[in-house]
Scaffold this motif. Sequence first.
Motif, short mmCIF file in Angstrom:
data_model
loop_
_atom_site.label_atom_id
_atom_site.label_comp_id
_atom_site.label_asym_id
_atom_site.label_seq_id
_atom_site.Cartn_x
_atom_site.Cartn_y
_atom_site.Cartn_z
N LYS A 87 -6.21 -2.85 -0.36
CA LYS A 87 -5.85 -3.04 1.05
C LYS A 87 -5.27 -4.44 1.28
O LYS A 87 -4.22 -4.60 1.91
CB LYS A 87 -7.08 -2.83 1.94
CG LYS A 87 -7.62 -1.41 1.94
CD LYS A 87 -8.83 -1.30 2.85
CE LYS A 87 -9.39 0.10 2.86
NZ LYS A 87 -10.59 0.24 3.72
N LEU A 88 -5.97 -5.45 0.74
CA LEU A 88 -5.50 -6.82 0.94
C LEU A 88 -4.13 -7.04 0.29
O LEU A 88 -3.27 -7.71 0.85
CB LEU A 88 -6.51 -7.81 0.35
CG LEU A 88 -7.87 -7.89 1.07
CD1 LEU A 88 -8.77 -8.87 0.34
CD2 LEU A 88 -7.70 -8.29 2.52
N PHE A 89 -3.95 -6.45 -0.90
CA PHE A 89 -2.66 -6.58 -1.58
C PHE A 89 -1.55 -5.97 -0.74
O PHE A 89 -0.46 -6.55 -0.61
CB PHE A 89 -2.72 -5.91 -2.95
CG PHE A 89 -1.47 -6.10 -3.77
CD1 PHE A 89 -1.06 -7.36 -4.17
CD2 PHE A 89 -0.68 -5.01 -4.12
CE1 PHE A 89 0.10 -7.54 -4.91
CE2 PHE A 89 0.48 -5.18 -4.86
CZ PHE A 89 0.87 -6.45 -5.26
N GLY A 90 -1.82 -4.81 -0.14
CA GLY A 90 -0.83 -4.17 0.72
C GLY A 90 -0.48 -5.02 1.92
O GLY A 90 0.71 -5.20 2.24
N PHE A 91 -1.48 -5.60 2.57
CA PHE A 91 -1.22 -6.44 3.73
C PHE A 91 -0.47 -7.70 3.35
O PHE A 91 0.35 -8.20 4.12
CB PHE A 91 -2.52 -6.77 4.47
CG PHE A 91 -3.09 -5.61 5.23
CD1 PHE A 91 -2.36 -5.02 6.26
CD2 PHE A 91 -4.34 -5.10 4.93
CE1 PHE A 91 -2.87 -3.95 6.97
CE2 PHE A 91 -4.86 -4.02 5.63
CZ PHE A 91 -4.12 -3.45 6.66
N GLU A 92 -0.74 -8.23 2.16
CA GLU A 92 -0.01 -9.41 1.70
C GLU A 92 1.46 -9.09 1.47
O GLU A 92 2.33 -9.97 1.61
CB GLU A 92 -0.65 -9.95 0.42
CG GLU A 92 -1.98 -10.64 0.67
CD GLU A 92 -2.72 -10.95 -0.62
OE1 GLU A 92 -2.09 -10.88 -1.69
OE2 GLU A 92 -3.93 -11.26 -0.55
N LEU A 93 1.75 -7.84 1.12
CA LEU A 93 3.14 -7.43 0.93
C LEU A 93 3.86 -7.21 2.26
O LEU A 93 5.08 -7.10 2.30
CB LEU A 93 3.20 -6.14 0.11
CG LEU A 93 2.86 -6.25 -1.37
CD1 LEU A 93 2.89 -4.86 -2.02
CD2 LEU A 93 3.83 -7.18 -2.10
N GLY A 94 3.09 -7.13 3.34
CA GLY A 94 3.71 -6.98 4.66
C GLY A 94 3.58 -5.61 5.28
O GLY A 94 4.32 -5.29 6.21
N ILE A 95 2.63 -4.77 4.78
CA ILE A 95 2.46 -3.47 5.42
C ILE A 95 1.78 -3.65 6.77
O ILE A 95 1.19 -4.70 7.05
CB ILE A 95 1.66 -2.49 4.54
CG1 ILE A 95 0.19 -2.94 4.43
CG2 ILE A 95 2.30 -2.34 3.17
CD1 ILE A 95 -0.71 -1.91 3.78
N ASP A 96 1.85 -2.62 7.61
CA ASP A 96 1.29 -2.70 8.96
C ASP A 96 -0.02 -1.95 9.12
O ASP A 96 -0.77 -2.21 10.06
CB ASP A 96 2.32 -2.17 9.97
CG ASP A 96 3.56 -3.04 10.03
OD1 ASP A 96 3.65 -3.85 10.95
OD2 ASP A 96 4.42 -2.92 9.13
N ASP A 97 -0.29 -1.03 8.20
CA ASP A 97 -1.54 -0.27 8.27
C ASP A 97 -1.81 0.33 6.89
O ASP A 97 -0.89 0.49 6.08
CB ASP A 97 -1.44 0.84 9.32
CG ASP A 97 -2.81 1.27 9.85
OD1 ASP A 97 -3.82 0.96 9.18
OD2 ASP A 97 -2.87 1.91 10.91
#
Length: 223
Positions: A87-97
Amino acid sequence: MAKILVADDEQKIREVIREYAVFNGHEITEAADGMSAVGLCKLNDYDLIIMDVMMPKLDGFSACKEIRKTSNTPIIMLSARSEEYDKLFGFELGIDDYVVKPFSPKELMARINAVLSRKGAPEKPEQQVMTFDGLEINIPARTVTVDGEKVDLTPKEYELLFYLVENKNIALSRDKLLSDIWGYDFFGDDRTIDTHIKNLRNSLGKYRDYIVTLRGVGYKFEA
């Protein structure tokens, strides 16, 4: 009506999302792998991308990274993996949810509508350029420079910095940052904010101390 790209190698998942999205008045384009999704994003403009993590040819994280090089289109990530790291990796890439499989189609639609409503929300009047010593922040242009050198941030890091600056000298709790920037109740702990703050401080270099940690509360931009 929104144009939505659904990238998932499971046909049944794509069919379920299509059924609910079309019922809600949206237009759907499908991709069965990450490579196809990246190619479609180069040819078309979408209002939202729904991206599975585990896909052939190019996984969802890698596809997201490629898309973020040229587009800030909101991305909702789907995954059977519920680990905090993913989850954190995804948010670091710029995802929104980040939505964990199996998911409720109705909940997914609620998240889609929340992301789309944030995208379409009118911008607040903003000062064109704010300068703090050698740190220059241009919110309308979405640029940040440190001593004249442009700093590249992820979309969420831009949003977080701009939000802190717009509310400078105000104590902001982690819950408020998650609610106002991500726009929904985060399913997991709030360390995603700490991760983004750490990365943001590293990017700001010697001006990192403008972002102050308020122990037991959250953060503030102190100017």
